[in-house]
Design a protein around this motif. Structure first.
Motif, mmCIF file in Angstrom:
data_model
loop_
_atom_site.group_PDB
_atom_site.id
_atom_site.type_symbol
_atom_site.label_atom_id
_atom_site.label_comp_id
_atom_site.label_asym_id
_atom_site.label_seq_id
_atom_site.Cartn_x
_atom_site.Cartn_y
_atom_site.Cartn_z
ATOM 1 N N ARG A 5 69.281 37.809 25.507
ATOM 2 C CA ARG A 5 69.077 39.172 25.994
ATOM 3 C C ARG A 5 69.878 39.407 27.266
ATOM 4 O O ARG A 5 70.049 38.508 28.073
ATOM 5 C CB ARG A 5 67.592 39.421 26.277
ATOM 6 N N GLY B 42 65.076 39.854 15.231
ATOM 7 C CA GLY B 42 64.754 41.070 15.964
ATOM 8 C C GLY B 42 65.865 42.089 15.833
ATOM 9 O O GLY B 42 66.358 42.366 14.738
ATOM 10 N N ARG B 43 66.295 42.643 17.001
ATOM 11 C CA ARG B 43 67.357 43.645 17.040
ATOM 12 C C ARG B 43 68.689 42.966 17.347
ATOM 13 O O ARG B 43 68.772 42.083 18.195
ATOM 14 C CB ARG B 43 67.043 44.651 18.143
ATOM 15 N N ASP C 106 71.524 40.433 22.266
ATOM 16 C CA ASP C 106 72.373 41.412 22.950
ATOM 17 C C ASP C 106 73.602 40.659 23.433
ATOM 18 O O ASP C 106 73.476 39.640 24.120
ATOM 19 C CB ASP C 106 71.673 42.026 24.172
ATOM 20 N N ASP D 216 65.650 38.996 19.493
ATOM 21 C CA ASP D 216 66.790 39.885 19.699
ATOM 22 C C ASP D 216 68.045 39.137 20.134
ATOM 23 O O ASP D 216 67.968 38.082 20.776
ATOM 24 C CB ASP D 216 66.466 40.925 20.777
ATOM 25 N N SER E 257 66.546 33.634 21.210
ATOM 26 C CA SER E 257 67.053 34.983 21.466
ATOM 27 C C SER E 257 68.095 34.911 22.576
ATOM 28 O O SER E 257 68.227 33.903 23.276
ATOM 29 C CB SER E 257 65.926 35.947 21.859
#
Length: 239
Positions: A83, A125-126, A111, A109, A81
């Protein structure tokens, strides 16, 4: 500064990174933690950058956390991930770049500021970024959101259990949603409205949708049998 002509491998990577910056470059970059996931916390650093050639960035156990992360690869990027922290208003800070000539894959996720894959993009995830684009499919299991920019895929755009969204950035700008194939959003498709265009070369399937213009080369199927978006249906200026 870490530079290798061939392969750079870092094992037991994790914990808090307390230097101002980290720059690493190699044909192949392998990053491994003692467990999955292992958090590499560089939130106190100004930037962290990994640049790989065709061997790619292989970091399937690493959870990157911090500002201004740059992952550049002439091949694939495989991470657990990535983030970013929140600001004082609890809004996610979107900065940094993740760019692969091949595919981008994550378990959790992502980001970031800008994310691009020459191939497919698969996020477990997102997926939250300023601008999102891929030469093939874009998939974010728990939602796909672009803040200030667009979501563009040469293939399908899919969020099985989340929404597909465009949001305005602080300066008020936003883009479009464009897929060469199908668009599927299990939680709905939401944009700021006109003049946003949501366009698919194939089908669009979702329980509800808000946009300016809606275009499909195939079918538009609004399926709200679950009742998750009661009363929304389709709100658009043109279909």
């Amino acid at each position: 500064n870490l530079n290798a002509a061939d392969t750079l491998s870092i094992t037991n990577m994790g914990g808090v990174f307390n230097r101002d910056s980290l720059t690493a470059q190699a044909m192949t970059i392998n990053l491994q933690g003692p467990s999955t996931p292992t958090t590499f916390d560089f939130s106190q650093s100004s930037n962290v950058s990994f640049t790989a050639g065709t061997g790619g960035i292989n970091a399937s156990s690493i959870d990157f956390f911090g500002h201004n992360l740059t992952l550049e690869s002439g091949g694939d990027i495989d991470i657990y991930s990535a983030r970013t922290p929140s600001d004082i208003n609890e809004n996610q800070i979107l900065d940094g770049t993740i760019n692969a000539a091949g595919n981008i894959t994550s378990v959790g996720d992502i980001d970031t500021g800008i994310i691009h894959a020459g191939g497919s993009m698969t996020v477990g995830g997102r997926l939250l970024a300023g601008d999102i684009s891929a030469g093939a499919d874009v998939s974010g299991a728990l939602g796909i959101t672009a803040v200030g920019g667009s979501i563009v895929a040469g293939g399908n755009i899919t969020s099985q259990n989340g929404t597909i969204e465009l949001q305005q950035n602080p300066s008020g700008t936003f883009g479009n949603i464009t897929a060469g194939g199908n668009i599927f959003a299990g939680g709905g498709i939401f944009t700021p409205g006109d003049p946003v265009i949501v366009s698919a070369g194939g089908d669009i399937t979702t329980p509800g949708l808000i946009t300016g213009t809606l275009k499909a080369g195939g079918n538009i199927f609004i399926n709200n049998a679950s009742g998750s978006l009661s009363g929304i249906g389709v709100i658009a200026n043109g279909i």
